[in-house]
Design a protein around this motif. Structure first.
Motif, PDB file in Angstrom:
ATOM      1  N   ASN A 147      -1.923  -2.286 -12.273  1.00  0.00           N
ATOM      2  CA  ASN A 147      -1.609  -0.884 -12.025  1.00  0.00           C
ATOM      3  C   ASN A 147      -1.522  -0.654 -10.518  1.00  0.00           C
ATOM      4  O   ASN A 147      -1.679  -1.573  -9.726  1.00  0.00           O
ATOM      5  CB  ASN A 147      -2.646   0.035 -12.686  1.00  0.00           C
ATOM      6  N   GLU A 148      -1.283   0.558 -10.150  1.00  0.00           N
ATOM      7  CA  GLU A 148      -1.051   0.887  -8.747  1.00  0.00           C
ATOM      8  C   GLU A 148      -2.264   0.586  -7.873  1.00  0.00           C
ATOM      9  O   GLU A 148      -2.134   0.114  -6.750  1.00  0.00           O
ATOM     10  CB  GLU A 148      -0.678   2.366  -8.640  1.00  0.00           C
ATOM     11  N   GLN A 149      -3.465   0.817  -8.396  1.00  0.00           N
ATOM     12  CA  GLN A 149      -4.675   0.575  -7.620  1.00  0.00           C
ATOM     13  C   GLN A 149      -4.860  -0.918  -7.311  1.00  0.00           C
ATOM     14  O   GLN A 149      -5.284  -1.282  -6.218  1.00  0.00           O
ATOM     15  CB  GLN A 149      -5.909   1.101  -8.359  1.00  0.00           C
ATOM     16  N   LEU A 192      -2.483  -3.139  -6.987  1.00  0.00           N
ATOM     17  CA  LEU A 192      -1.509  -3.482  -5.949  1.00  0.00           C
ATOM     18  C   LEU A 192      -1.970  -2.995  -4.580  1.00  0.00           C
ATOM     19  O   LEU A 192      -1.834  -3.703  -3.578  1.00  0.00           O
ATOM     20  CB  LEU A 192      -0.141  -2.895  -6.287  1.00  0.00           C
ATOM     21  N   ARG A 193      -2.526  -1.809  -4.540  1.00  0.00           N
ATOM     22  CA  ARG A 193      -3.010  -1.276  -3.260  1.00  0.00           C
ATOM     23  C   ARG A 193      -4.198  -2.082  -2.736  1.00  0.00           C
ATOM     24  O   ARG A 193      -4.293  -2.360  -1.542  1.00  0.00           O
ATOM     25  CB  ARG A 193      -3.382   0.196  -3.401  1.00  0.00           C
ATOM     26  N   ARG A 214       6.407  -3.785  -6.463  1.00  0.00           N
ATOM     27  CA  ARG A 214       6.233  -4.537  -7.702  1.00  0.00           C
ATOM     28  C   ARG A 214       7.593  -4.921  -8.291  1.00  0.00           C
ATOM     29  O   ARG A 214       7.826  -6.067  -8.654  1.00  0.00           O
ATOM     30  CB  ARG A 214       5.448  -3.736  -8.721  1.00  0.00           C
ATOM     31  N   ASN A 216       0.804  -1.216   0.000  1.00  0.00           N
ATOM     32  CA  ASN A 216       0.000   0.000   0.000  1.00  0.00           C
ATOM     33  C   ASN A 216       0.836   1.264   0.000  1.00  0.00           C
ATOM     34  O   ASN A 216       0.493   2.243  -0.644  1.00  0.00           O
ATOM     35  CB  ASN A 216      -0.943   0.014   1.205  1.00  0.00           C
ATOM     36  N   TYR A 261       4.274   1.580  -0.848  1.00  0.00           N
ATOM     37  CA  TYR A 261       5.217   1.651  -1.963  1.00  0.00           C
ATOM     38  C   TYR A 261       4.823   0.656  -3.067  1.00  0.00           C
ATOM     39  O   TYR A 261       5.509  -0.338  -3.280  1.00  0.00           O
ATOM     40  CB  TYR A 261       6.641   1.327  -1.493  1.00  0.00           C
ATOM     41  N   PRO A 262       3.737   0.899  -3.788  1.00  0.00           N
ATOM     42  CA  PRO A 262       3.286  -0.103  -4.766  1.00  0.00           C
ATOM     43  C   PRO A 262       4.274  -0.329  -5.920  1.00  0.00           C
ATOM     44  O   PRO A 262       4.498  -1.476  -6.320  1.00  0.00           O
ATOM     45  CB  PRO A 262       1.954   0.439  -5.268  1.00  0.00           C
ATOM     46  N   GLN A 263       4.851   0.722  -6.453  1.00  0.00           N
ATOM     47  CA  GLN A 263       5.762   0.546  -7.586  1.00  0.00           C
ATOM     48  C   GLN A 263       7.068  -0.129  -7.174  1.00  0.00           C
ATOM     49  O   GLN A 263       7.559  -1.025  -7.862  1.00  0.00           O
ATOM     50  CB  GLN A 263       6.054   1.901  -8.251  1.00  0.00           C
TER      51      GLN A 263
END
Length: 123
Positions: free
Chosen positions: A101-103, A105-106, A27, A20, A22-24
């Motif tokens: 995408n980032e969402q 992952l969050r 990944r 949440n 650091y999603p990038q």
């Protein structure tokens, strides 16, 4: 046996929080780790988690069924990792890391934290 569930729950909370915040970065680091580790080792690690969950399920008085389901799902995932060829596993991981995408992952991190909190709260 409660300590097994507590350790797994705390690890899942840490991983979910990391996803949440650091999603990038998470990944990229998970992708590099999964590409370096052979599929058989991933299968063994996942099977160990599944067996630990099944073994420790009776310690969770309110959620023993929930913990057993998590253990069975982990064992199913281990079987999938074990039977996938290197090429198919690589394509699956590439698809997952390229299409998320980032969402996503969050949300994955949030679901992991929720599952872990439920797991710990039922001890």
């Amino acid at each position: 046996m409660k300590w097994i569930l507590l350790i797994i729950g705390m690890a899942w909370i840490a991983l979910g929080t990391w996803l949440n915040i650091y999603p990038q970065q998470s990944r990229l680091q998970v992708k590099s780790l999964l590409q370096r580790v052979p599929g058989k080792w991933l299968a063994v690690a996942t099977a160990v988690i599944g067996l630990l969950l099944l073994f420790a399920a009776p310690a969770s008085h309110q959620g023993a069924g929930f913990v057993r389901i998590l253990g069975i799902l982990a064992l199913a995932k281990a079987i999938i990792f074990a039977v996938l060829s290197v090429e198919r596993r690589s394509r699956l991981l590439d698809w997952w890391f390229a299409s998320t995408n980032e969402q996503v992952l969050r949300i994955s991190g949030l679901l992991l934290v929720i599952i872990a909190v439920v797991l710990i709260s039922w001890l």
